[in-house]
Write a protein that holds these residues in place. Structure first.
Motif, PDB file in Angstrom:
ATOM      1  N   GLY A  61      -3.305  -9.230  16.201  1.00 13.87           N
ATOM      2  CA  GLY A  61      -3.549  -9.336  14.770  1.00 13.87           C
ATOM      3  C   GLY A  61      -3.266  -8.231  13.725  1.00 13.87           C
ATOM      4  N   LEU A  62      -3.896  -8.368  13.226  1.00 11.11           N
ATOM      5  CA  LEU A  62      -3.442  -6.501  11.732  1.00 11.11           C
ATOM      6  C   LEU A  62      -4.723  -6.081  11.244  1.00 11.11           C
ATOM      7  N   SER A  63      -4.588  -4.962  11.178  1.00 12.62           N
ATOM      8  CA  SER A  63      -5.594  -3.970  10.398  1.00 12.62           C
ATOM      9  C   SER A  63      -5.727  -3.849   9.333  1.00 12.62           C
ATOM     10  N   THR A  64      -6.617  -3.216   8.516  1.00 16.38           N
ATOM     11  CA  THR A  64      -6.457  -3.107   7.183  1.00 16.38           C
ATOM     12  C   THR A  64      -5.387  -1.828   6.688  1.00 16.38           C
ATOM     13  N   TYR A  65      -4.855  -1.497   7.847  1.00 16.82           N
ATOM     14  CA  TYR A  65      -4.102  -0.628   7.622  1.00 16.82           C
ATOM     15  C   TYR A  65      -3.287  -0.693   7.554  1.00 16.82           C
ATOM     16  N   ALA A  66      -3.123  -2.571   8.052  1.00 15.15           N
ATOM     17  CA  ALA A  66      -1.269  -3.273   8.029  1.00 15.15           C
ATOM     18  C   ALA A  66      -1.392  -3.461   6.202  1.00 15.15           C
ATOM     19  N   PHE A  67      -2.237  -3.249   5.577  1.00 16.82           N
ATOM     20  CA  PHE A  67      -2.821  -3.176   3.877  1.00 16.82           C
ATOM     21  C   PHE A  67      -2.238  -2.077   2.983  1.00 16.82           C
ATOM     22  N   PHE A  68      -2.392  -0.813   4.152  1.00 19.21           N
ATOM     23  CA  PHE A  68      -2.331  -0.041   3.430  1.00 19.21           C
ATOM     24  C   PHE A  68      -2.151   0.264   1.816  1.00 19.21           C
ATOM     25  N   ARG A 103      -0.577  -2.056   0.104  1.00 20.78           N
ATOM     26  CA  ARG A 103      -0.894  -3.447  -0.610  1.00 20.78           C
ATOM     27  C   ARG A 103      -2.351  -3.174  -1.084  1.00 20.78           C
ATOM     28  N   GLY A 104      -3.698  -2.732  -0.621  1.00 19.48           N
ATOM     29  CA  GLY A 104      -4.799  -2.741  -0.638  1.00 19.48           C
ATOM     30  C   GLY A 104      -5.495  -1.306  -1.542  1.00 19.48           C
ATOM     31  N   SER A 105      -4.188  -0.489  -1.967  1.00 18.31           N
ATOM     32  CA  SER A 105      -4.662   0.457  -2.842  1.00 18.31           C
ATOM     33  C   SER A 105      -4.470   0.650  -3.944  1.00 18.31           C
ATOM     34  N   ASP A 106      -4.852   1.490  -4.617  1.00 20.46           N
ATOM     35  CA  ASP A 106      -5.249   2.026  -6.235  1.00 20.46           C
ATOM     36  C   ASP A 106      -3.576   2.003  -6.521  1.00 20.46           C
ATOM     37  N   ARG A 107      -2.761   2.953  -5.730  1.00 22.31           N
ATOM     38  CA  ARG A 107      -1.307   3.080  -6.291  1.00 22.31           C
ATOM     39  C   ARG A 107      -0.791   1.600  -6.739  1.00 22.31           C
ATOM     40  N   VAL A 108      -1.106   0.377  -6.583  1.00 23.37           N
ATOM     41  CA  VAL A 108      -1.165  -1.495  -6.751  1.00 23.37           C
ATOM     42  C   VAL A 108      -1.912  -1.696  -8.106  1.00 23.37           C
ATOM     43  N   ALA A 109      -0.751  -2.131  -9.171  1.00 25.95           N
ATOM     44  CA  ALA A 109      -1.402  -3.186 -10.422  1.00 25.95           C
ATOM     45  C   ALA A 109      -2.902  -3.728  -9.810  1.00 25.95           C
ATOM     46  N   GLU A 110      -2.888  -4.797  -8.943  1.00 32.17           N
ATOM     47  CA  GLU A 110      -3.628  -5.144  -8.554  1.00 32.17           C
ATOM     48  C   GLU A 110      -3.828  -5.760  -6.922  1.00 32.17           C
ATOM     49  N   PRO A 111      -4.683  -4.182  -6.685  1.00 34.04           N
ATOM     50  CA  PRO A 111      -4.733  -4.079  -5.242  1.00 34.04           C
ATOM     51  C   PRO A 111      -5.540  -5.402  -4.799  1.00 34.04           C
ATOM     52  N   MET A 112      -5.118  -5.775  -3.660  1.00 33.33           N
ATOM     53  CA  MET A 112      -5.781  -6.886  -2.286  1.00 33.33           C
ATOM     54  C   MET A 112      -6.943  -6.533  -2.018  1.00 33.33           C
ATOM     55  N   SER A 113      -7.220  -7.584  -2.431  1.00 31.78           N
ATOM     56  CA  SER A 113      -9.129  -7.401  -1.714  1.00 31.78           C
ATOM     57  C   SER A 113      -9.658  -7.722   0.132  1.00 31.78           C
ATOM     58  N   PRO A 165       5.409   5.344   5.106  1.00 35.38           N
ATOM     59  CA  PRO A 165       5.336   6.432   3.966  1.00 35.38           C
ATOM     60  C   PRO A 165       5.748   5.628   2.171  1.00 35.38           C
ATOM     61  N   TRP A 166       5.577   6.307   0.794  1.00 34.32           N
ATOM     62  CA  TRP A 166       5.485   5.776  -0.107  1.00 34.32           C
ATOM     63  C   TRP A 166       7.209   5.553  -0.550  1.00 34.32           C
ATOM     64  N   GLN A 167       7.530   4.890  -1.014  1.00 32.78           N
ATOM     65  CA  GLN A 167       8.782   4.412  -1.086  1.00 32.78           C
ATOM     66  C   GLN A 167       9.054   4.679  -2.798  1.00 32.78           C
ATOM     67  N   SER A 168       9.686   4.460  -2.984  1.00 27.46           N
ATOM     68  CA  SER A 168      10.655   4.772  -4.653  1.00 27.46           C
ATOM     69  C   SER A 168       9.767   4.500  -6.102  1.00 27.46           C
ATOM     70  N   ASP A 169       8.512   3.131  -5.578  1.00 27.38           N
ATOM     71  CA  ASP A 169       7.629   1.960  -6.616  1.00 27.38           C
ATOM     72  C   ASP A 169       6.924   1.486  -5.706  1.00 27.38           C
ATOM     73  N   THR A 218       7.537  -0.354  -1.607  1.00 29.41           N
ATOM     74  CA  THR A 218       6.516   0.048  -0.436  1.00 29.41           C
ATOM     75  C   THR A 218       5.813  -1.157  -1.034  1.00 29.41           C
ATOM     76  N   CYS A 219       5.174  -2.359  -1.375  1.00 30.25           N
ATOM     77  CA  CYS A 219       4.993  -3.541  -1.398  1.00 30.25           C
ATOM     78  C   CYS A 219       5.401  -4.109  -0.145  1.00 30.25           C
ATOM     79  N   ARG A 220       6.631  -4.470  -0.989  1.00 27.67           N
ATOM     80  CA  ARG A 220       7.889  -5.660  -0.075  1.00 27.67           C
ATOM     81  C   ARG A 220       8.078  -5.110   1.432  1.00 27.67           C
ATOM     82  N   LEU A 221       8.035  -3.790   1.255  1.00 25.88           N
ATOM     83  CA  LEU A 221       8.814  -3.133   3.098  1.00 25.88           C
ATOM     84  C   LEU A 221       7.021  -3.342   3.874  1.00 25.88           C
ATOM     85  N   GLU A 222       5.991  -3.345   3.386  1.00 26.31           N
ATOM     86  CA  GLU A 222       4.816  -3.115   3.850  1.00 26.31           C
ATOM     87  C   GLU A 222       4.889  -4.179   4.511  1.00 26.31           C
ATOM     88  N   SER A 223       5.096  -5.677   3.186  1.00 32.29           N
ATOM     89  CA  SER A 223       4.975  -6.762   4.048  1.00 32.29           C
ATOM     90  C   SER A 223       6.121  -7.073   4.657  1.00 32.29           C
TER      91      SER A 223
END
Length: 266
Positions: A4-11, A13-23, A238-242, A246-251
């Motif tokens: 399965g997954l850790s919250t680190y797999a959503f590092f 997408r769940g952060s304040d670096r994105v407009a709508e962080p995942m819950s 690592p954080w990408q250009s935007d 970043t979120c697409r690559l994380e997914s």
């Protein structure tokens, strides 16, 4: 075989670096959608503020989805671990991952042993296994010295050999030293290469199977399937250009890593 997954797999997408962080609930839902058996809520301090109702709802959601919850924090402070054991009980969690150090609290091996021995009765009564993670701040020999001194099945190793590279401990030696005491696996691949310009090195993540993690050797030695050890995917992306990139690559990494893990662990 529990993967399965850790919250680190959503590092990101769940952060304040994105407009709508995942819950947390959305992360759990995606874990189930991708076929994950386990979701580890790891180093997610916001959960400490969840009231009883929200914890009950999270547990019910996991049960409905058929996903086992695990929990993770840092440190061996008595009150802190006690609080996480309370959360674990409300969530129905039987595996709690932690680390020896937390911030300025850096117990000696003797003090760490005393704290863990004091916590053992509660771990036994509650049926919780405490998994202490391998990482660069505490040598593997020091960590294993504590675990072997206590010698109880309720305290074992959360193995993540990638972390120890920063302390110049080889993944192969870390796996061999800890294998018999492993109760949880954090799985992420990595590159340890020269930085651009040849000045220094960088240790960063990559998709599973493309880096220097000795995955096959680790699986053979630890044998998580027959021992009932959960395998939890994390990323060092690592954080990408935007944010969008970043979120697409994380997914993409998450899907790739889950597929790789299933296909190579059968």
């Amino acid at each position: 075989m529990a993967t399965g997954l850790s919250t680190y797999a959503f590092f990101w997408r769940g952060s304040d670096r994105v407009a709508e962080p995942m819950s947390l609930e959305a992360m759990l839902e995606e874990t189930a959608t991708l076929g994950g058996d386990v979701f580890q809520i790891c180093d997610y301090p916001a959960i400490e503020a969840f009231d009883a109702a929200r914890l009950a709802q999270l547990r019910a959601q996991a049960e409905r989805l058929g996903v086992t919850l695990e929990l993770g924090t840092k440190g061996l402070g008595r009150d802190h671990l006690g609080r996480y054991l309370e959360i674990a009980e409300r969530l129905g969690v039987s595996l709690l991952r932690s680390m020896v150090y937390a911030g300025d609290d850096r117990p000696t091996t003797e003090e760490a042993t005393r704290r863990l021995e004091a916590m053992l009765p509660r771990l036994r009564d509650q049926g919780v296994t405490l998994a202490l993670e391998t990482y660069e701040q505490v040598s593997v020999d020091a960590l294993m010295g504590v675990i072997e001194r206590i010698d109880d099945p309720h305290i074992g190793v959360c193995l993540d050999p990638a972390n120890c590279v920063a302390a110049l401990e080889s993944p192969e030696s870390v796996i061999e030293r800890t294998a018999d005491r492993v109760v949880n696996l954090h799985i992420k691949d990595f590159h340890f290469t020269r930085a651009a310009g040849w000045v220094g090195f960088q240790l960063i993540g990559c998709p599973l199977g493309e880096g220097q993690l000795p995955f096959d050797a680790m699986m053979r030695r630890v044998d998580p399937a027959s021992r009932g050890i959960s395998q939890v995917i994390e990323h060092w992306l690592p954080w990408q250009s935007d944010a969008e990139t970043t979120c697409r690559l994380e997914s993409e990494w998450t899907r790739h890593n889950l597929n790789f893990l299933r296909s190579h662990s059968a």
